[in-house]
Design a protein around this motif. Structure first.
Motif, PDB file in Angstrom:
ATOM      1  N   GLY A  31      21.784  45.935  17.889  1.00 55.79           N
ATOM      2  CA  GLY A  31      22.367  46.706  16.799  1.00 55.79           C
ATOM      3  C   GLY A  31      21.364  47.633  16.133  1.00 55.79           C
ATOM      4  O   GLY A  31      21.489  47.938  14.951  1.00 55.79           O
ATOM      5  N   GLY A  32      20.381  48.043  16.869  1.00 57.71           N
ATOM      6  CA  GLY A  32      19.371  48.948  16.322  1.00 57.71           C
ATOM      7  C   GLY A  32      18.319  48.261  15.482  1.00 57.71           C
ATOM      8  O   GLY A  32      17.536  48.919  14.794  1.00 57.71           O
ATOM      9  N   MET A  33      18.283  46.928  15.524  1.00 54.91           N
ATOM     10  CA  MET A  33      17.302  46.191  14.724  1.00 54.91           C
ATOM     11  C   MET A  33      16.372  45.381  15.622  1.00 54.91           C
ATOM     12  O   MET A  33      16.830  44.731  16.577  1.00 54.91           O
ATOM     13  N   THR A  34      15.103  45.389  15.275  1.00 58.30           N
ATOM     14  CA  THR A  34      14.128  44.574  16.008  1.00 58.30           C
ATOM     15  C   THR A  34      14.188  43.133  15.499  1.00 58.30           C
ATOM     16  O   THR A  34      14.854  42.847  14.497  1.00 58.30           O
ATOM     17  N   ARG A  44      16.859  35.746  18.607  1.00 60.38           N
ATOM     18  CA  ARG A  44      15.426  35.747  18.270  1.00 60.38           C
ATOM     19  C   ARG A  44      14.648  36.877  18.927  1.00 60.38           C
ATOM     20  O   ARG A  44      13.561  37.217  18.469  1.00 60.38           O
ATOM     21  N   TYR A  45      15.168  37.428  20.008  1.00 64.43           N
ATOM     22  CA  TYR A  45      14.390  38.416  20.735  1.00 64.43           C
ATOM     23  C   TYR A  45      15.188  39.690  20.984  1.00 64.43           C
ATOM     24  O   TYR A  45      16.395  39.647  21.177  1.00 64.43           O
ATOM     25  N   GLY A  46      14.476  40.776  21.007  1.00 66.24           N
ATOM     26  CA  GLY A  46      15.064  42.033  21.436  1.00 66.24           C
ATOM     27  C   GLY A  46      15.614  42.896  20.320  1.00 66.24           C
ATOM     28  O   GLY A  46      15.688  42.483  19.167  1.00 66.24           O
ATOM     29  N   PHE A  58      15.130  46.856  25.811  1.00 65.16           N
ATOM     30  CA  PHE A  58      15.463  46.177  24.559  1.00 65.16           C
ATOM     31  C   PHE A  58      14.604  44.943  24.288  1.00 65.16           C
ATOM     32  O   PHE A  58      14.664  44.382  23.206  1.00 65.16           O
ATOM     33  N   PHE A  59      13.811  44.540  25.268  1.00 62.47           N
ATOM     34  CA  PHE A  59      13.023  43.306  25.112  1.00 62.47           C
ATOM     35  C   PHE A  59      11.573  43.571  25.471  1.00 62.47           C
ATOM     36  O   PHE A  59      11.286  44.138  26.528  1.00 62.47           O
ATOM     37  N   HIS A  60      10.681  43.142  24.596  1.00 65.04           N
ATOM     38  CA  HIS A  60       9.273  43.436  24.851  1.00 65.04           C
ATOM     39  C   HIS A  60       8.681  42.485  25.895  1.00 65.04           C
ATOM     40  O   HIS A  60       8.929  41.289  25.864  1.00 65.04           O
TER      41      HIS A  60
END
Ligand code: SF4
Length: 96
Positions: A79-82, A74-76, A33-35
């Motif tokens: 809820g299916g949203m970037t 702010r990150y990740g 979930f987190f880049h």
């Protein structure tokens, strides 16, 4: 003996986090979930798509996206949203 002073503790907040108990990502490696730093292009798209597939079947998606939008996560992927999608959604809310 000095008078006993009672501590003022914050109210319990478990109810506001209970939804996480049903999260589809609960037993998934959170790294999806987190880049990571400098992740770009196809790798990033694939990771985000995999995270969104998990969110798509999540029974608490609505609560999760509301939380992320309202708290300004702010990150990740939440809820299916970037991050970028949440920023755009917040801008649309401000405009309305
Ligand atoms: S919507 Fe996605 S990030 Fe949110 S709790 Fe469900 S699976 Fe996890």
């Amino acid at each position: 003996m000095p008078a006993l002073k009672l501590l003022k503790l914050p109210p319990p907040v478990a109810e506001s986090w209970d939804w996480q108990m049903d999260a589809a990502c609960r037993d998934v490696d959170g790294a999806i979930f987190f880049h990571p730093d400098n992740e770009r292009g196809e790798l990033r798209e694939e990771r985000v798509a995999a995270a969104k597939r998990i969110c798509q079947v999540c029974p608490v998606r609505a609560q999760c996206s509301s939380y992320a939008l309202e708290s300004g996560e702010r990150y990740g992927v939440w809820g299916g949203m970037t991050e970028e999608e949440r920023k755009a959604a917040r801008r649309r809310r401000v405009v309305r």
